[in-house]
Design a protein around this motif. Structure first.
Motif, mmCIF file in Angstrom:
data_model
loop_
_atom_site.group_PDB
_atom_site.id
_atom_site.type_symbol
_atom_site.label_atom_id
_atom_site.label_comp_id
_atom_site.label_asym_id
_atom_site.label_seq_id
_atom_site.Cartn_x
_atom_site.Cartn_y
_atom_site.Cartn_z
ATOM 1 N N UNK A 1 36.311 26.357 51.770
ATOM 2 C CA UNK A 1 35.428 27.361 51.181
ATOM 3 C C UNK A 1 34.750 28.196 52.260
ATOM 4 N N UNK A 2 34.564 27.605 53.430
ATOM 5 C CA UNK A 2 33.869 28.285 54.510
ATOM 6 C C UNK A 2 34.637 29.445 55.113
ATOM 7 N N UNK A 3 35.961 29.488 54.927
ATOM 8 C CA UNK A 3 36.739 30.605 55.485
ATOM 9 C C UNK A 3 37.019 31.675 54.426
ATOM 10 N N UNK A 4 36.531 31.468 53.227
ATOM 11 C CA UNK A 4 36.747 32.459 52.160
ATOM 12 C C UNK A 4 35.577 33.435 52.171
ATOM 13 N N UNK A 5 35.806 34.598 52.728
ATOM 14 C CA UNK A 5 34.728 35.572 52.918
ATOM 15 C C UNK A 5 34.751 36.701 51.891
ATOM 16 N N UNK A 6 35.731 36.690 50.983
ATOM 17 C CA UNK A 6 35.784 37.699 49.919
ATOM 18 C C UNK A 6 36.333 37.038 48.664
ATOM 19 N N UNK A 7 36.743 37.839 47.665
ATOM 20 C CA UNK A 7 37.144 37.253 46.385
ATOM 21 C C UNK A 7 38.621 36.870 46.318
ATOM 22 N N UNK A 8 39.331 36.982 47.435
ATOM 23 C CA UNK A 8 40.733 36.583 47.435
ATOM 24 C C UNK A 8 40.858 35.059 47.393
ATOM 25 N N UNK A 9 41.830 34.595 46.619
ATOM 26 C CA UNK A 9 42.117 33.170 46.589
ATOM 27 C C UNK A 9 42.982 32.809 47.807
#
Length: 264
Positions: free
Chosen positions: A91-99
């Motif tokens: 979750x920490x590398x998800x910086x936008x709404x892309x899965x």
């Protein structure tokens, strides 16, 4: 030249035909958030990076980091995380709404705990494409009352659709592993076919049922499911865990939740 290390379970993919087939199955597109687990010497990293131009990769072996960086520097933007993937916060590398689209040749010595770690992030993952020990892959996709069906099957299939794609021979690797390998695709459910009211309780029920799989459900689940709850269910308590479908485990879990709420 990097020598494969046993403690990391390293078996480097060398067969170009197999590599092309895996890359085709992944079907990566520019703009997607791709994350590779265990880049190794970059057999998959390089061709995928050439397709998408931006890729994140997780690699534990620090000796491989400079080799990967050098090999891939002209192919695109490779972000390398030197980390133990079993502790990695996806979750920490998800910086936008892309899965996230996650792929890799998973180290066989950690594949089962790693998959349990990954399904905890199922709600931010679009799909996963992995090379696994064939027996583990078969467990992921196994149906109830079959040889490979167990706790891993239930937990993965609760969260994902599992599809076995193709086998990979031992000779495709250096050094060759002692086991056959299989490519498997896991796609988290957009809409769950059956939903547990309390997913922690559901996981506990599944773990206890398979932890004593030779016992009947009434005995293995006696600390969680009492006689009154069994009477409310249309599931026989004299069965063993491997006889139950994912939906039936959800039904047991939800019946326990309902009983606890009534008694509160």
């Amino acid at each position: 030249m990097h020598i494969p290390r046993k403690r990391f379970g390293q078996h480097f993919l060398r067969d170009e035909a197999v590599i092309r087939r895996i890359v085709a199955a992944l079907d990566a597109k520019p703009g997607q958030h791709l994350v590779e687990i265990g880049s190794g010497q970059g057999a998959l990293t390089l061709p995928v990076l050439k397709q998408v131009h931006h890729l994140e990769a997780i690699e534990l072996d620090r000796e491989l980091i400079p080799l990967l960086s050098e090999r891939c520097e002209r192919a695109g933007n490779l972000i390398l995380h030197e980390a133990d993937v079993l502790d990695f916060d996806f979750a920490g590398i998800r910086t936008d709404d892309r899965f996230l689209r996650i792929f890799g040749n998973l180290p066989y010595n950690i594949s089962t705990p790693l998959i349990f770690h990954l399904i905890a992030f199922a709600d931010i993952i679009e799909d996963m494409l992995f090379m696994l020990q064939k027996e583990v892959a078969e467990r992921l996709a196994a149906g109830a009352d079959t040889e490979h069906y167990g706790r891993l099957s239930v937990m993965v299939q609760y969260h994902c659709q599992a599809e076995l794609l193709f086998d990979v021979p031992r000779r495709a690797f250096h050094p060759p592993p002692q086991v056959e390998s299989t490519i498997v695709r896991l796609v988290p459910h957009e809409h769950y076919p059956c939903k547990a009211s309390d997913e922690r309780l559901f996981a506990t029920v599944v773990k206890q049922a398979f932890g004593q799989r030779r016992k009947t459900l009434r005995n293995s689940l006696k600390e969680v499911v009492d006689d009154e709850i069994w009477e409310s269910l249309s599931i026989r308590s004299d069965l063993r865990a491997e006889k139950l479908t994912v939906r039936e485990f959800v039904d047991i879990s939800n019946a326990v939740t309902d009983a606890l709420n009534r008694r509160a």
